[in-house]
Design an enzyme around this catalytic site. Structure first.
Site, PDB file in Angstrom:
ATOM      1  CD  GLU A  68      41.245  42.617  38.406  1.00 18.66           C
ATOM      2  OE1 GLU A  68      40.897  43.539  39.151  1.00 18.66           O
ATOM      3  OE2 GLU A  68      42.351  42.029  38.539  1.00 18.66           O
ATOM      4  CG  ASP A 119      46.922  45.510  44.133  1.00 20.34           C
ATOM      5  OD1 ASP A 119      45.968  45.241  44.887  1.00 20.34           O
ATOM      6  OD2 ASP A 119      47.190  44.854  43.117  1.00 20.34           O
ATOM      7  CG  ASP A 155      41.634  49.794  54.369  1.00 20.97           C
ATOM      8  OD1 ASP A 155      42.159  49.642  53.234  1.00 20.97           O
ATOM      9  OD2 ASP A 155      41.754  48.955  55.284  1.00 20.97           O
TER      10      ASP A 155
HETATM   11  N1  SAM Z   1      38.410  47.549  43.669  1.00 20.75           N
HETATM   12  C1  SAM Z   1      38.085  46.282  44.301  1.00 20.75           C
HETATM   13  C2  SAM Z   1      37.513  46.511  45.667  1.00 20.75           C
HETATM   14  O1  SAM Z   1      37.627  47.632  46.181  1.00 20.75           O
HETATM   15  O2  SAM Z   1      36.913  45.584  46.236  1.00 20.75           O
HETATM   16  C3  SAM Z   1      39.321  45.356  44.346  1.00 20.75           C
HETATM   17  C4  SAM Z   1      40.475  45.863  45.163  1.00 20.75           C
HETATM   18  S1  SAM Z   1      41.909  44.807  45.026  1.00 20.75           S
HETATM   19  C5  SAM Z   1      42.869  45.232  46.416  1.00 20.75           C
HETATM   20  C6  SAM Z   1      42.814  45.583  43.708  1.00 20.75           C
HETATM   21  C7  SAM Z   1      42.459  45.054  42.334  1.00 20.75           C
HETATM   22  O3  SAM Z   1      43.130  45.821  41.354  1.00 20.75           O
HETATM   23  C8  SAM Z   1      42.881  43.599  42.105  1.00 20.75           C
HETATM   24  O4  SAM Z   1      41.800  42.876  41.579  1.00 20.75           O
HETATM   25  C9  SAM Z   1      44.032  43.717  41.117  1.00 20.75           C
HETATM   26  O5  SAM Z   1      44.141  42.583  40.281  1.00 20.75           O
HETATM   27  C10 SAM Z   1      43.659  44.968  40.356  1.00 20.75           C
HETATM   28  N2  SAM Z   1      44.809  45.659  39.765  1.00 20.75           N
HETATM   29  C11 SAM Z   1      45.947  45.994  40.411  1.00 20.75           C
HETATM   30  N3  SAM Z   1      46.801  46.620  39.588  1.00 20.75           N
HETATM   31  C12 SAM Z   1      46.182  46.678  38.381  1.00 20.75           C
HETATM   32  C13 SAM Z   1      46.569  47.192  37.117  1.00 20.75           C
HETATM   33  N4  SAM Z   1      47.777  47.754  36.941  1.00 20.75           N
HETATM   34  N5  SAM Z   1      45.707  47.090  36.096  1.00 20.75           N
HETATM   35  C14 SAM Z   1      44.493  46.507  36.267  1.00 20.75           C
HETATM   36  N6  SAM Z   1      44.072  45.993  37.450  1.00 20.75           N
HETATM   37  C15 SAM Z   1      44.909  46.084  38.497  1.00 20.75           C
END
Ligand code: SAM
Length: 216
Positions: A68, A119, A155
């Site tokens: 993360e 993301d 989704d």
């Molecule tokens: N996977 C979890 C869920 O499904 O409930 C969290 C989804 S959240 C939309 C996306 C997560 O990915 C965030 O906590 C964000 O900080 C992390 N994230 C995004 N880009 C990342 C990267 N390049 N390296 C590590 N973490 C990343």
């Protein structure tokens, strides 16, 4: 995930025994961190960590590493694991950006990669930041064993369509795909819901999922 910065989260992460502080030094020798040769699975962008924690509890003979980017988010996962009745010795975390993944894991060191509700980076010029882009698939191909797989669910239809289109040009093949995970008993078997999955499926959104492997 937009989360308010939690004061003290960097310090808490830096002193947590559940977080590997010098991950680049572990490259090629992650077995020494776990003290066994069991297979290693990683989740990139694990958020608050329910998915990977539940996987680790259910599968004590597999090692899990949650990755993360943000300390404030990772802290939530750590607090949950610390509050559990029993320790989870096959689960650890890294606070890092996935762009550095090849500096942290050696060639073919990983058995499986989970990407959950990544993301979306909706602007075209940010496409290569998407964790399912060909730029990231090229990195994953290096750290993943030849028979390893990537499992991705979301989704977000636009992100999913993009991800599917990246598979073949990047040298991968689709082993399984569904546009309604919860209505597909075969692909959904053993599914563990993430925090985002629970939220968006309870709003009625279908969940899309693919499983891909290297096209050798
Ligand atoms: N996977 C979890 C869920 O499904 O409930 C969290 C989804 S959240 C939309 C996306 C997560 O990915 C965030 O906590 C964000 O900080 C992390 N994230 C995004 N880009 C990342 C990267 N390049 N390296 C590590 N973490 C990343």
């Amino acid at each position: 995930m937009r989360l308010k910065h939690v004061k003290g989260s960097e310090e808490a992460i830096a002193s947590s025994a559940l977080v590997v502080q010098d991950p680049k030094e572990k490259r090629g020798k992650w077995f020494s961190v776990f003290g066994n040769d069991n297979s290693v699975r990683i989740e990139i962008g694990m958020g608050k960590g329910r998915f990977i924690t539940e996987h680790a509890v259910r599968n004590p003979d597999i090692n899990y590493i949650g990755i993360e980017k943000y300390s404030s988010v990772l802290l939530r996962a750590i607090q949950k694991v610390e509050a559990m009745e029993k320790p989870v010795p096959n689960l650890i975390f890294i606070c890092m950006d996935a762009t550095e993944i090849c500096e942290v894991f050696g060639e073919k060191e990983i058995d499986r990669i989970y990407l959950n509700f990544s993301d979306p980076w909706p602007k075209d010029r940010h496409a290569k930041r998407r964790l399912e882009s060909r730029q990231f698939l090229e990195k994953y191909a290096r750290i993943l064993k030849n028979d390893g797989v990537i499992e991705f669910k979301t989704d977000n239809r636009i992100l999913f369509d993009f991800a599917v289109e990246e598979v073949e040009p990047a040298g991968w093949k689709i082993d399984a795909i569904t546009y309604d995970l919860h209505g597909d008993p075969a692909v959904n078997e053993g599914n563990i819901m993430t925090e985002y999955e629970e939220k968006f499926s309870s709003m009625g959104n279908p969940i899309f999922k693919y499983i891909i492997s290297k096209n050798l």
